[in-house]
Design an enzyme around this catalytic site. Structure first.
Site, short mmCIF file in Angstrom:
data_model
loop_
_atom_site.label_atom_id
_atom_site.label_comp_id
_atom_site.label_asym_id
_atom_site.label_seq_id
_atom_site.Cartn_x
_atom_site.Cartn_y
_atom_site.Cartn_z
N HIS A 102 43.81 58.19 71.59
CA HIS A 102 44.76 57.20 72.08
C HIS A 102 45.52 56.49 70.96
O HIS A 102 46.48 55.76 71.24
CB HIS A 102 44.03 56.15 72.92
CG HIS A 102 43.00 55.39 72.14
ND1 HIS A 102 41.84 55.97 71.67
CD2 HIS A 102 42.96 54.10 71.71
CE1 HIS A 102 41.14 55.07 71.00
NE2 HIS A 102 41.79 53.93 71.01
N ASP A 103 45.10 56.68 69.71
CA ASP A 103 45.75 56.03 68.56
C ASP A 103 46.57 56.99 67.72
O ASP A 103 47.13 56.59 66.70
CB ASP A 103 44.69 55.39 67.64
CG ASP A 103 44.10 54.12 68.22
OD1 ASP A 103 44.76 53.47 69.05
OD2 ASP A 103 42.97 53.77 67.84
N ASP A 136 34.27 51.15 68.41
CA ASP A 136 35.60 50.98 67.83
C ASP A 136 35.57 50.26 66.48
O ASP A 136 34.81 49.31 66.30
CB ASP A 136 36.46 50.18 68.81
CG ASP A 136 37.87 49.93 68.31
OD1 ASP A 136 38.67 50.87 68.29
OD2 ASP A 136 38.16 48.77 67.94
#
Length: 553
Positions: free
Chosen positions: A331-332, A201
């Protein structure tokens, strides 16, 4: 033809565990829920599952604020549950891939608790600490990605600490070799558990500039986006090559870094023979609608030629060196139907159009949970309905910039990460079959029609179209290993490309508008129609949102 590795020949499925399947009626998904749906994923045809963070966390940023890097959050289950997931997935030839969040930790992490206690403790420089300016204000005018100053005053230590994201997510100091080793040890812990790889990430932020200085303000708040001041700082690749040597090398895994801000012409430094990762998520195609860095409160009109160029540039940059992770959702990000195609698009045709491109481009396709069903964005009435910390930051920033509450909510409706985080839609029962309790986030109201149970039984569904495409790709050397070449480059209506191996060719064309379009059928040569998102096709014509696959042997 070079031999491909296992992760180059399969499709990866991303799971947001909190929203996937709840087996305890807590309203939150769990590891047992993932295990019980492995057969569904096997039938879909995927070979790896990427899990967003499942470590102990206060959940300020839904797990991306990690309190312990080598344990399982009790919300999701136990280490035994995780080990069973690994074992059951292995029986189905599915690998489990972990998410590493190494730019920052939670402020509840024991490392930070010790670091903030004094300027002389053993972990005093495990985080980024700076003195206040002479007037007591923050060291620089950097704005965090979630809005507001990127600096937080700590009374206990008498200094500010840097947080690229939320206040509760202090940045780790990668300049300290002890910090790097602690992170490497944590990654090796999960390798020993048998994981099949890592997604890393926000990796472009780990290296900070030597001197911290103010930047030119880019908003009425007098601040500048931290991304502009710290992303991809020179020397970052030295840290990452050490990471590779001490963790990745010697293991049959894949690694994919999240690298917002890396351009296609820089990919050679990040992936491939002399790179660090096997693949790199870069966001040139995803960021086309955005005009204000990481805050993403402004949108602009973009052209199809821009999307095609972004994707083609990445295809070409990894043609001979490296590999590309193809994705349209995570997911973003907003749901891809709402992100890339016109309003009022037929959602089923739209989902199939994007699926056709996703699964025929060169690279490893990444499918986000619910994408294979054609799940869409939500549009709740109040900012209070949203859980996502970034959405609240976007909303408040928009108000400060002079936008009305209605305009600010429109930004949230499009940009909110909660669009992708609503619970998985399994059937038409309460909470879409996700949970028997109160779901942590409301289910999208279209779940009675858009769900796995209904679509499994419908041969013309988005789900079954994904299954067909994944199987077609897996058995086809042209799609897994073939070259990529775009054609009709200047067309603002059609995305078209050809994949080829020796004399074998597969042509893919997709109409991105809501009108029928025509093109010269001669460009398809002697190829024959295989399938698409309409039952049949007239060569040289594409119906609204039509996507087709032609093959020439």
């Amino acid at each position: 033809m070079k031999n491909l590795k296992w992760w180059q020949k399969t499709a990866v499925y991303q799971i947001y565990p909190k929203s996937f399947m709840d087996t305890t009626s807590s309203g939150t998904g769990d590891l047992k829920g993932i295990t019980c749906k492995l057969d569904y994923l096997k039938k879909l045809g995927i070979g790896a599952i990427w899990l967003t963070p499942i470590y102990p966390s206060p959940m300020v940023d839904n797990g991306y604020d990690i309190a312990d890097y080598t344990a399982i959050d009790e919300t999701y289950g136990t280490m035994a549950d995780f080990e069973k997931l690994i074992a059951e997935a292995k029986k189905r030839d599915i690998k489990i891939v972990m998410d590493l969040v190494y730019n920052h930790s939670s402020d509840k992490n024991k490392w930070f608790i010790e670091s903030k206690s004094s300027k002389t403790n053993p972990k005093a420089d495990w985080y980024i600490w700076r003195d206040a300016k002479a007037d007591g204000s923050a060291p620089t005018n950097w704005r965090s990605i979630f809005g507001g100053s990127a600096w937080q005053w700590c009374e206990e230590r008498g200094q500010y600490y840097l947080h690229t994201f939320a206040v509760e997510q202090p940045d780790l100091n990668w300049e300290n070799p002890e910090v790097r080793q602690a992170l490497f040890d944590a990654a090796n812990f999960w390798l020993e558990k048998g994981v099949g790889g890592f997604r890393i990430d926000a990796i472009t932020y780990i290296k900070k500039p030597k001197n911290f200085v103010d930047g030119e303000p880019d908003g009425k708040d007098g601040l500048v986006a931290v991304h502009a001041m710290t992303a991809n700082t020179e020397g970052i690749l030295d840290f990452l090559h050490e990471f590779k040597r001490k963790v990745f090398d010697g293991h049959d895994i894949f690694t994919v870094g999240e690298a917002n801000g890396v351009e296609a012409n820089e990919l050679k430094y990040w992936v491939g023979k002399d790179g660090v990762f096997d693949m790199l998520f870069e966001f040139s195609h995803m960021n086309l609608p955005f005009t204000n860095g990481e805050i993403w409160c402004y949108s602009r009109e973009w052209k199809l030629t821009e999307l095609k160029k972004a994707l083609s540039d990445s295809q070409q940059a990894t043609k001979d060196n490296g590999w590309y992770p193809v994705f349209f959702e995570n997911h973003d990000q907003p749901r891809c139907i709402n992100h890339f195609l016109p309003k009022n698009s037929d959602p089923i045709k739209a989902a199939k159009t994007l699926a056709t491109i996703l699964l025929t481009l060169r690279g490893t396709p990444f499918i986000y949970e619910g994408q294979e069903l054609g799940m869409t964005n939500v549009a709740w009435d109040s900012i209070d309905d949203y859980n996502d910390i970034q959405s609240h930051g976007q909303y408040n920033f928009a108000l400060k910039e002079g936008f009305s509450p209605e305009q600010a909510m429109n930004f949230v409706h499009f940009f909110s990460r909660d669009n992708a985080r609503t619970p998985m839609q399994w059937d038409n029962s309460k909470n879409a079959g996700f949970s028997k309790g109160k779901a942590w986030l409301p289910v999208n109201e279209n779940y009675p029609e858009v769900n796995a149970e209904v679509e499994d039984k419908n041969s013309d569904s988005v789900l079954n179209y994904y299954r067909k495409l994944i199987n077609f790709r897996a058995d086809n050397e042209v799609l897994t290993a073939g070259d990529y070449e775009e054609f009709l480059k200047d067309d603002e209506r059609i995305f078209a490309f050809v994949r080829s191996v020796q004399n074998k060719k597969i042509y893919v064309l997709a109409n991105f508008i809501l009108d029928e379009v025509n093109f010269s059928a001669e460009i398809l040569g002697q190829s024959k129609f295989i399938f698409g998102n309409y039952e049949n096709n007239v060569k040289g014509t594409l119906k609204p949102l039509e996507a087709v696959i032609y093959e020439e042997a």
